[in-house]
Write a protein that holds these residues in place. Structure first.
Motif, PDB file in Angstrom:
ATOM      1  N   HIS A   1       0.723  -1.180  -0.039  1.00 17.68           N
ATOM      2  CA  HIS A   1      -0.128   0.078  -0.069  1.00 17.68           C
ATOM      3  C   HIS A   1       0.718   1.343  -0.018  1.00 17.68           C
TER       4      HIS A   1
ATOM      5  N   ARG B   1       2.581   1.769  -3.251  1.00 15.88           N
ATOM      6  CA  ARG B   1       1.901   2.304  -4.435  1.00 15.88           C
ATOM      7  C   ARG B   1       1.257   3.686  -4.183  1.00 15.88           C
ATOM      8  N   ARG B   2       0.992   3.999  -2.818  1.00 19.34           N
ATOM      9  CA  ARG B   2       0.665   5.311  -2.600  1.00 19.34           C
ATOM     10  C   ARG B   2       1.598   6.266  -2.986  1.00 19.34           C
ATOM     11  N   SER B   3       2.902   6.159  -2.653  1.00 17.14           N
ATOM     12  CA  SER B   3       4.004   7.033  -2.952  1.00 17.14           C
ATOM     13  C   SER B   3       4.174   7.326  -4.371  1.00 17.14           C
TER      14      SER B   3
ATOM     15  N   ALA C   1       1.522   9.341  -5.633  1.00 16.69           N
ATOM     16  CA  ALA C   1       1.885  10.802  -5.270  1.00 16.69           C
ATOM     17  C   ALA C   1       2.989  11.290  -6.099  1.00 16.69           C
TER      18      ALA C   1
END
Lengths: 292, 262
Positions: B249, B252-254, B257
């Motif tokens: 997670h 993927r989030r970074s 972003a």
């Protein structure tokens, strides 16, 4: 050096394919050829005889434990599927609850032996289940019969394989578009009706697959029957495993493993043709323009 | 509503035996029954003084580490191959590598045992690792397959068009994109190996992994020590799963972003 994309792909695929061929395909083939070999004073001798198969098929013990394995396997797979479908439905269509998914994953990844041990603790004469029943006054002395029975084996196997079954069912249900259900509901079907008339026929192949996969894994499980089955609840797996211990007859064990394998495949085809005959399993159709 | 109750009942069935084990691991009396006599850490204290258990844990950690490294290396090449192959090639990879999931551990275990016997390979840590990879690799491939469906091959083509070499493309484009999937799969491989019992029991020879040790304890006696070991093993699998989830997670989030910023 200018290799085509597919050629590079093939080269990159090589480690996986080579590894799995050497350590999965080849061993399976060796095991198969072992089943035609003979065993003399605990030594394996290359041969081509059918005695291992004939001995297995003529052995009353073999049939007894195999029937046990099939019965326990079918019961466990059926219970697992019946419990997995509502959970899968809930996860796919009602709430994509991450917490729930992770709880299921945790039980799937929690130790296999620990779960067997847990049920032995729960079902024992001094176990939790007896304590609860005594407290509630449902029984007046502890019940011995919970442990070492097909019941104990089945409930434990359901506990062990249900998470896997839920994941299989969830993935097969998630291939069905929710629009289909909405359409059925708009046309006035009840939610249960939508399930049986829209989801079940579309998911039938996936559900049959989940059932069979659970069945194969359960029927081949021998540790649970060994720990909880008592003398009457043993399955073929233990018989096979024992042949591969130090003093066993490997070729006989190999033959028994392949008989079990053939029985599983046969059951799969029986199940699928039963499903076809009763109309539960249909070949996936495209929408019929003239209506049904 | 009815459905909801049913679903939570199924979950309660799955979770409650584990809770009972955790509860009894803190029981001050050896009895595995109610009423509960009181809490104590005596079983955990006994565990930490058990040298045999300590060496079994070390053996399992070693095997699980080696298994996840080998699985990760082979799995990475499989993922890259997957992105480049057509339907036939993918089908072939799947056929040879996913089947073990659909077979009982017994079958995989005895067939590896006959292979090692035929090859004259002595049963050791090596044979355990080889066997664990056979089980872990298919799981990695199934997990990877679902994730790679989201991979956009045009990113690789763009990188090549802009003049990057094959290796640069791999290093700067492909690897960062597939890394979270690979790492979380490697962690799952670790968890699978750490808990593996059936196959191990055939290929371990005289080696004792943690599940083998728990098994020998289970067969000998019913001791509350098993509750304490089980609780720690459970905690360990939860931590591993949590780790796998966090990595996939956060990464993927970074990545998302970073893309928004640029």
């Amino acid at each position: 050096m200018n290799l085509s994309r597919t050629k590079i792909g093939a080269i990159l695929a090589a480690p996986t394919v080579v590894y799995m061929v050497i350590f999965f395909v080849v061993p399976s083939l060796i095991l198969f050829s072992y089943s035609f070999w003979s065993s003399e004073s605990y030594r394996v001798v290359p041969d081509f005889v059918f005695t291992n198969y004939l001995d297995s098929l003529h052995s009353a013990v073999f049939w007894k434990v195999t029937i046990n394995a099939v019965r326990i396997g079918l019961t466990t797979a059926a219970i697992s599927l019946v419990l997995a479908v509502p959970v899968g439905y809930y996860l796919v269509y009602v709430s994509r609850s991450q917490t729930m998914l992770y709880l299921i994953l945790i039980t799937w990844f929690s130790s296999y032996l620990v779960r067997i041990y847990a049920w032995r603790t729960l079902l024992g004469t001094n176990g939790v289940l007896n304590a609860v029943l005594l407290q509630l006054g449902i029984v007046d002395h502890p019940v011995d019969a919970f442990l070492f029975s097909s019941f104990a084996v089945t409930i434990t196997l359901v506990h062990i394989y249900l998470p896997f079954c839920i994941l299989l069912v969830t993935s097969s249900l998630s291939e069905i578009k929710p629009d289909l259900i909405d359409a059925a509901r708009d046309l006035g079907t009840s939610s249960l009706g939508a399930f049986f008339r829209v989801i079940a026929p579309n998911a039938a192949n996936g559900l049959a697959g989940a059932f069979m996969l659970t069945f194969i894994l359960v029927a081949g499980d021998y540790v649970t029957p060994q720990m909880l089955g008592g003398s009457s609840g043993q399955t073929t797996g233990l018989l096979i495993a024992d042949q591969f211990r130090k003093t066993g007859n490997w070729p006989l064990g190999a033959a028994q493993a392949f008989v079990m394998f053939v029985i599983s495949i046969a059951l799969y085809f029986i199940l699928v043709s039963l499903g076809r005959a009763t109309g539960l399993i249909v070949k996936r159709r495209t929408i019929n323009p003239k209506g049904i | 509503m009815l459905l909801r109750i049913l679903v939570w009942a199924v979950l309660a069935f799955l979770i409650s035996p584990l809770i009972v084990i955790v509860l009894f691991s803190f029981h001050s009396s050896p009895a595995l029954s109610f009423p509960f006599a009181g809490f104590s850490l005596r079983w955990y204290a006994e565990l930490f003084n058990n040298a045999q258990l300590g060496s079994a844990v070390m053996k399992s950690l070693t095997v699980a580490f080696l298994t996840s490294v080998v699985t990760l290396l082979i799995g990475t090449t499989a993922s890259l191959a997957w992105l480049r192959l057509g339907k036939v090639g993918r089908g072939f990879i799947e056929a040879v590598s996913v089947t073990p999931i659909a077979l009982p551990g017994l079958f995989v275990g005895v067939s590896l045992l006959v292979l090692f016997a035929q090859a004259g390979l002595q049963l050791s840590t090596l044979t355990i690792v080889i066997s664990h990879v056979v089980i872990a690799l298919p799981i990695l491939i199934v997990a990877m397959k679902a994730r790679l469906a989201l991979f956009d091959p045009s990113l690789e083509e763009a990188s090549r068009d802009l003049g990057a070499s094959q290796f640069q493309t791999f290093r700067r484009v492909t690897l960062p994109l597939i890394a979270p999937t690979l790492i979380s799969s490697a962690i799952l491989a670790f968890a699978v190996s750490f808990d593996e019992f059936v196959v191990t029991s055939f290929v371990a020879g005289t080696e004792t992994t943690l599940p083998m040790y728990i098994w020998s304890m289970m067969r000998r006696t019913v001791t509350p020590l098993i509750n304490a070991i089980s609780t720690l093993a459970l905690l360990f699998s939860i931590l591993i799963l949590l780790g796998a989830w966090l990595i996939s997670h956060v990464r993927r989030r970074s990545a998302v972003a970073a893309r928004i910023e640029s």
